[in-house]
Design a protein around this motif. Structure first.
Motif, short mmCIF file in Angstrom:
data_model
loop_
_atom_site.label_atom_id
_atom_site.label_comp_id
_atom_site.label_asym_id
_atom_site.label_seq_id
_atom_site.Cartn_x
_atom_site.Cartn_y
_atom_site.Cartn_z
N ALA A 62 41.94 59.98 24.61
CA ALA A 62 42.93 59.74 25.66
C ALA A 62 42.37 58.82 26.74
CB ALA A 62 43.38 61.07 26.28
N PHE A 63 41.11 59.02 27.11
CA PHE A 63 40.51 58.17 28.13
C PHE A 63 40.26 56.76 27.58
CE2 PHE A 63 39.04 62.38 29.92
CZ PHE A 63 40.03 62.40 30.88
N GLY A 64 40.06 56.65 26.27
CA GLY A 64 39.98 55.33 25.66
C GLY A 64 41.30 54.57 25.80
N LEU A 65 42.42 55.27 25.61
CA LEU A 65 43.73 54.65 25.83
C LEU A 65 43.89 54.23 27.28
CD1 LEU A 65 46.21 56.85 23.77
CD2 LEU A 65 45.68 54.45 23.41
N MET A 66 43.41 55.08 28.20
CA MET A 66 43.48 54.72 29.62
C MET A 66 42.72 53.43 29.89
SD MET A 66 43.16 58.13 31.92
CE MET A 66 43.19 57.11 33.37
N LEU A 67 41.54 53.30 29.30
CA LEU A 67 40.75 52.09 29.50
C LEU A 67 41.51 50.86 29.00
CD1 LEU A 67 38.05 50.85 30.36
CD2 LEU A 67 37.22 51.27 28.04
N ARG A 68 42.15 50.99 27.86
CA ARG A 68 42.96 49.88 27.32
C ARG A 68 44.09 49.53 28.28
NH1 ARG A 68 44.53 51.12 21.46
NH2 ARG A 68 42.43 50.34 21.12
N ALA A 69 44.78 50.57 28.80
CA ALA A 69 45.89 50.34 29.73
C ALA A 69 45.41 49.69 31.02
CB ALA A 69 46.58 51.67 30.03
N LEU A 70 44.26 50.15 31.52
CA LEU A 70 43.70 49.55 32.74
C LEU A 70 43.38 48.08 32.52
CD1 LEU A 70 41.38 52.48 33.83
CD2 LEU A 70 43.41 51.66 35.06
N GLY A 71 42.89 47.77 31.33
CA GLY A 71 42.60 46.38 31.00
C GLY A 71 43.84 45.51 31.02
N ARG A 72 45.00 46.12 30.81
CA ARG A 72 46.29 45.41 30.86
C ARG A 72 46.90 45.42 32.26
NH1 ARG A 72 46.95 41.96 26.68
NH2 ARG A 72 46.30 42.95 24.74
N GLY A 73 46.16 45.99 33.21
CA GLY A 73 46.63 45.99 34.60
C GLY A 73 47.60 47.09 34.94
N TRP A 74 47.73 48.11 34.06
CA TRP A 74 48.67 49.20 34.31
C TRP A 74 48.13 50.15 35.37
CZ3 TRP A 74 50.58 51.47 28.99
CH2 TRP A 74 51.18 50.45 28.24
N ARG A 75 49.05 50.85 36.03
CA ARG A 75 48.69 52.03 36.83
C ARG A 75 48.79 53.23 35.90
NH1 ARG A 75 47.62 52.78 41.72
NH2 ARG A 75 48.57 54.85 41.82
N VAL A 76 47.79 54.12 35.99
CA VAL A 76 47.71 55.26 35.10
C VAL A 76 47.46 56.53 35.91
CG1 VAL A 76 46.85 53.83 33.19
CG2 VAL A 76 45.24 55.02 34.69
#
Length: 201
Positions: free
Chosen positions: A48-62
């Motif tokens: 799940a935290f790996g997905l968060m890292l991917r999302a952060l790389g896309r500039g998302w707020r998580v």
């Protein structure tokens, strides 16, 4: 590899690519996913935290709501502190159930965590929400299962939610778009190796 073997391989891969391209072209739906990571194996929160890292790389707020884990100092928390402008992190649990030994406190903590979850689900800026070990809170009936599943099912169409923890309830599995079960094959803990910084926390 001979010229004939290379040509056969190229022809085989061209056919494979055509099949793959056609299959990918058929997939046209874009939506927020309800993702469940469950099972007895290690790696549910890690994924799940790996997905968060991917999302952060896309500039998302998580967002993260931790349902069971208490105020551990974890590597993922330290790392994500570097993205403070993109991350809403809420550790709401008071520790594992065998540590608290107080059901009323555990239920109160889970209800507070669910209230925080609902607030984050309503925030249009949040694109990905990790509900860490929500499955544990549901397993022990700290929260009303039907209410939780219904709320997750009617979330905003663009919101991705990841639920982690062992023993996911069948109702949650049925409502999910993606379910991955981590299977335990071998774990170092059974050989006497303790939880280690950088690996477990």
């Amino acid at each position: 590899m001979s010229d004939d073997e290379a040509a056969r391989h190229r022809a085989k891969m061209e056919k494979r690519k055509a099949v793959q391209d056609a299959e990918v072209a058929e997939k046209t739906i874009e939506k927020g996913l309800l993702i469940v990571h469950t099972g007895p194996g290690k790696g549910k929160s890690t994924a799940a935290f790996g997905l968060m890292l991917r999302a952060l790389g896309r500039g998302w707020r998580v967002g993260v709501v931790q349902y069971i884990k208490g105020a551990w100092e974890t590597g993922e928390r330290f790392a994500l502190d570097r993205f403070a402008d993109q991350v809403e992190w809420h550790t709401m649990g008071e520790g594992f159930t065998w540590e608290t030994q107080d059901r009323d406190r555990d239920v109160a903590a889970a209800r507070a965590a669910w209230a925080r979850t609902e607030a984050l689900m309503a925030d249009p800026a949040i694109r990905l929400l990790v509900l860490d070990e929500l499955n544990i809170a549901l397993r022990y009936d700290y929260l009303p299962l039907a209410e939780v599943v219904e709320a997750l099912s009617r979330r905003r169409p663009d919101l991705h939610v990841v639920v982690t923890g062992r023993n996911a309830k069948p109702e949650l599995v049925a409502a999910a778009d993606l379910v991955t079960e981590m299977t335990l094959v071998k774990h170092h803990f059974t050989a006497g190796v303790k939880a280690q910084e950088g690996i477990e926390f």
